[in-house]
Enzyme design. Structure first.
Site, PDB file in Angstrom:
ATOM      1  N   ILE A   1      57.345   0.124  68.406  1.00  0.00           N
ATOM      2  CA  ILE A   1      56.509  -0.994  68.314  1.00  0.00           C
ATOM      3  C   ILE A   1      55.887  -1.499  69.259  1.00  0.00           C
ATOM      4  CG2 ILE A   1      56.693  -3.397  67.157  1.00  0.00           C
ATOM      5  CD1 ILE A   1      59.133  -2.647  65.646  1.00  0.00           C
TER       6      ILE A   1
ATOM      7  N   ASP B   1      59.856  -1.984  80.661  1.00  0.00           N
ATOM      8  CA  ASP B   1      60.613  -1.231  79.962  1.00  0.00           C
ATOM      9  C   ASP B   1      61.481  -0.459  80.801  1.00  0.00           C
ATOM     10  OD1 ASP B   1      60.141   0.112  76.700  1.00  0.00           O
ATOM     11  OD2 ASP B   1      61.479   0.928  77.966  1.00  0.00           O
ATOM     12  N   ASN B   2      62.788  -0.343  80.303  1.00  0.00           N
ATOM     13  CA  ASN B   2      63.846   0.639  81.312  1.00  0.00           C
ATOM     14  C   ASN B   2      63.850   1.999  80.845  1.00  0.00           C
ATOM     15  OD1 ASN B   2      65.457   0.511  78.974  1.00  0.00           O
ATOM     16  ND2 ASN B   2      67.132  -0.089  80.022  1.00  0.00           N
TER      17      ASN B   2
ATOM     18  N   LEU C   1      61.011  -7.119  72.650  1.00  0.00           N
ATOM     19  CA  LEU C   1      61.140  -6.197  71.869  1.00  0.00           C
ATOM     20  C   LEU C   1      62.699  -5.157  72.449  1.00  0.00           C
ATOM     21  CD1 LEU C   1      57.745  -4.715  70.984  1.00  0.00           C
ATOM     22  CD2 LEU C   1      59.082  -6.340  69.594  1.00  0.00           C
TER      23      LEU C   1
ATOM     24  N   ALA D   1      62.365 -10.132  68.389  1.00  0.00           N
ATOM     25  CA  ALA D   1      62.583  -9.109  67.296  1.00  0.00           C
ATOM     26  C   ALA D   1      63.866  -9.250  66.809  1.00  0.00           C
ATOM     27  CB  ALA D   1      62.134  -7.754  67.996  1.00  0.00           C
TER      28      ALA D   1
ATOM     29  N   TYR E   1      75.260  -4.666  66.541  1.00  0.00           N
ATOM     30  CA  TYR E   1      73.685  -4.951  66.307  1.00  0.00           C
ATOM     31  C   TYR E   1      73.305  -6.128  65.830  1.00  0.00           C
ATOM     32  CZ  TYR E   1      68.848  -3.785  65.653  1.00  0.00           C
ATOM     33  OH  TYR E   1      67.648  -3.704  65.597  1.00  0.00           O
TER      34      TYR E   1
ATOM     35  N   LYS F   1      71.493  -9.677  67.306  1.00  0.00           N
ATOM     36  CA  LYS F   1      70.413 -10.066  67.003  1.00  0.00           C
ATOM     37  C   LYS F   1      70.684 -11.529  66.426  1.00  0.00           C
ATOM     38  CE  LYS F   1      67.482  -6.749  68.055  1.00  0.00           C
ATOM     39  NZ  LYS F   1      66.643  -6.999  68.779  1.00  0.00           N
TER      40      LYS F   1
HETATM   41  P1  NAD Z   1      62.303   1.070  70.626  1.00  0.00           P
HETATM   42  O1  NAD Z   1      63.821   1.770  70.702  1.00  0.00           O
HETATM   43  O2  NAD Z   1      61.456   2.181  70.408  1.00  0.00           O
HETATM   44  O3  NAD Z   1      62.057   0.200  71.279  1.00  0.00           O
HETATM   45  C1  NAD Z   1      62.944  -0.737  72.227  1.00  0.00           C
HETATM   46  C2  NAD Z   1      62.414  -0.626  73.558  1.00  0.00           C
HETATM   47  O4  NAD Z   1      63.498  -1.256  74.510  1.00  0.00           O
HETATM   48  C3  NAD Z   1      62.780   0.930  74.160  1.00  0.00           C
HETATM   49  O5  NAD Z   1      61.268   1.464  74.722  1.00  0.00           O
HETATM   50  C4  NAD Z   1      63.841   0.720  75.391  1.00  0.00           C
HETATM   51  O6  NAD Z   1      63.705   1.534  76.372  1.00  0.00           O
HETATM   52  C5  NAD Z   1      63.411  -0.873  75.827  1.00  0.00           C
HETATM   53  N1  NAD Z   1      64.596  -1.375  76.362  1.00  0.00           N
HETATM   54  C6  NAD Z   1      66.190  -1.091  75.991  1.00  0.00           C
HETATM   55  N2  NAD Z   1      66.915  -1.708  76.629  1.00  0.00           N
HETATM   56  C7  NAD Z   1      66.326  -2.452  77.721  1.00  0.00           C
HETATM   57  C8  NAD Z   1      66.440  -2.964  78.921  1.00  0.00           C
HETATM   58  N3  NAD Z   1      67.700  -3.380  79.188  1.00  0.00           N
HETATM   59  N4  NAD Z   1      65.310  -3.508  79.624  1.00  0.00           N
HETATM   60  C9  NAD Z   1      64.049  -3.020  79.577  1.00  0.00           C
HETATM   61  N5  NAD Z   1      63.744  -2.081  78.373  1.00  0.00           N
HETATM   62  C10 NAD Z   1      64.975  -2.104  77.549  1.00  0.00           C
HETATM   63  O7  NAD Z   1      62.747   0.447  69.156  1.00  0.00           O
HETATM   64  P2  NAD Z   1      61.542  -0.145  68.085  1.00  0.00           P
HETATM   65  O8  NAD Z   1      61.623   0.317  66.737  1.00  0.00           O
HETATM   66  O9  NAD Z   1      60.345  -0.570  68.666  1.00  0.00           O
HETATM   67  O10 NAD Z   1      62.296  -1.754  68.145  1.00  0.00           O
HETATM   68  C11 NAD Z   1      61.408  -2.567  68.866  1.00  0.00           C
HETATM   69  C12 NAD Z   1      62.572  -3.916  68.647  1.00  0.00           C
HETATM   70  O11 NAD Z   1      62.107  -4.361  67.074  1.00  0.00           O
HETATM   71  C13 NAD Z   1      63.889  -3.990  68.813  1.00  0.00           C
HETATM   72  O12 NAD Z   1      64.337  -5.402  69.357  1.00  0.00           O
HETATM   73  C14 NAD Z   1      64.654  -3.692  67.566  1.00  0.00           C
HETATM   74  O13 NAD Z   1      65.809  -4.275  67.269  1.00  0.00           O
HETATM   75  C15 NAD Z   1      63.387  -4.478  66.469  1.00  0.00           C
HETATM   76  N6  NAD Z   1      63.779  -3.669  65.172  1.00  0.00           N
HETATM   77  C16 NAD Z   1      62.791  -2.592  64.884  1.00  0.00           C
HETATM   78  C17 NAD Z   1      62.970  -2.263  63.593  1.00  0.00           C
HETATM   79  C18 NAD Z   1      62.111  -0.948  63.205  1.00  0.00           C
HETATM   80  O14 NAD Z   1      62.109  -0.596  62.079  1.00  0.00           O
HETATM   81  N7  NAD Z   1      61.465  -0.183  64.092  1.00  0.00           N
HETATM   82  C19 NAD Z   1      63.789  -2.721  62.608  1.00  0.00           C
HETATM   83  C20 NAD Z   1      64.678  -3.732  62.873  1.00  0.00           C
HETATM   84  C21 NAD Z   1      64.669  -4.380  64.115  1.00  0.00           C
END
Ligand code: NAD
Length: 325
Positions: A12, A31-32, A76, A119, A152, A156
């Site tokens: 996202i 991002d890590n 996020l 998020a 999880y 959240k």
């Molecule tokens: P994603 O895993 O692609 O994105 C999460 C990002 O956070 C990753 O790039 C990861 O490397 C980074 N990250 C994780 N821990 C970190 C840290 N300690 N420091 C810095 N960066 C860190 O997932 P996504 O689908 O893009 O989700 C984005 C957000 O939306 C998340 O918080 C997720 O919980 C929430 N979400 C997404 C969905 C979906 O359908 N995609 C559904 C519900 C909630």
């Protein structure tokens, strides 16, 4: 506008980064790269209005400065994906709660008028009955202790409580987004996301693996619609201090989804079923229904999704084919 995106190299986040760059905004991503990938942001790296820091939200010493710079922040960064959540139950709680709290503290020491979007997830609703519309003010049904899957949701929910408390106590401009399933390019199937996993299997003519009986239902929102929703929510002053569902309510069973992916990809794959225990280990608890009440989302955004699932799958399959060949 100055936009800070934590987790901006993920699925996202990378789309949000491109979206804001295309609007002429300046974007700072941190991002890590734990589940995010450099290739997601590769096209942006040379852009003069784009900054990237590979850093951890828990320890990054640039956080205060980046927060001060930002007019809008999307938080996020989180440990996500059912596989990761089951394998790293402690890191889910620690990263997701401490990361959000650290960001909120930095914002509290900064400019309170900055808009912060946090998020959250539809998983906070827990296991619900068929046809039950999930609305933001309803009681939640989480079973802590039974299975680490719920860590999880708990993490959240803690983020929501932190965000709402800062919003109420200090009048800060914070909105909590409960994402339902969002899909699009840059999403990986590695950590348990079903659509990219099915597409990869279908394009490789490998068996498409449905976990359980395939009767579990999900509703998928195209990332292109999600971006419009997020931007409109951020612009609407009435979103301040609110929890908002972001998704669609066109549910489809995972069994039917597998068939749809197979047909759209013109794949020779067979569709097979794998017991939950084999896929996720013992005591896994499935969530059978997740259908959002979208009243608040419609009121805040006045926008109807433009992409249906058939069209999204066609585009995703084409995108994946072009990338591979
Ligand atoms: P994603 O895993 O692609 O994105 C999460 C990002 O956070 C990753 O790039 C990861 O490397 C980074 N990250 C994780 N821990 C970190 C840290 N300690 N420091 C810095 N960066 C860190 O997932 P996504 O689908 O893009 O989700 C984005 C957000 O939306 C998340 O918080 C997720 O919980 C929430 N979400 C997404 C969905 C979906 O359908 N995609 C559904 C519900 C909630």
């Amino acid at each position: 506008m100055h936009v800070l995106i934590t987790g901006g190299a993920g699925f996202i986040g990378s789309h949000l980064a491109s979206f804001h760059i295309s609007l002429g905004d300046k974007v700072h991503v941190i991002d890590n790269l734990s589940t995010g990938r450099m290739e997601n942001i590769l096209p942006l790296l040379d852009h003069p209005d784009f900054i990237f820091n590979e850093a951890d939200i828990l320890t990054w010493d640039g956080l205060e400065k980046a927060v001060w710079w930002a007019d809008r922040i999307y938080h996020l960064a989180a440990v996500v994906g059912v596989f990761r959540v089951l394998q790293e139950p402690i890191s889910v709680l620690a990263t997701n709660i401490a990361g959000c709290e650290r960001l909120l503290r930095a914002l509290h020491n900064s400019r309170w008028e900055t808009k912060l979007i946090i998020a959250s997830t539809s998983e906070v609703y827990g296991n619900r009955g068929e046809n039950e519309l999930l609305h933001e003010e309803m009681e939640l049904l989480i079973s802590p202790g039974i299975n680490s899957r719920w860590n999880y949701s708990i993490s959240k929910l803690a983020d929501e409580a932190f965000g709402l408390s800062y919003a109420r106590q200090y009048g800060m401009d914070i909105t909590l987004i409960r994402f339902f399933n969002v899909i699009g390019p840059n999403q990986t199937g590695k950590y348990g996301m079903v659509v990219p996993r099915f597409i990869k299997q279908a394009l490789n003519n490998e068996p498409i693996t449905v976990f359980g009986d395939g009767k579990q239902q999900r509703a998928f929102l195209d990332i292109r619609d999600a971006l419009v929703y997020l931007d409109r929510i951020a612009h609407n002053p009435q979103s301040k201090g609110e929890v908002v569902n972001v998704g669609t309510n066109h549910e489809i069973s995972i069994g039917k989804l597998a068939l749809m992916v197979k047909n759209t990809a013109k794949s020779l794959s067979e569709i097979i079923h794998i017991p939950y225990e084999e896929a996720y280990g013992k005591d896994f608890e499935e969530i059978y229904h997740r259908k959002p009440d979208l009243t608040k989302l419609m009121r805040l955004t006045d926008f109807q999704p433009q992409w249906d699932l058939e069209r999204t799958l066609e585009d995703l399959i084409m995108h994946k084919q072009q990338k591979e060949y």
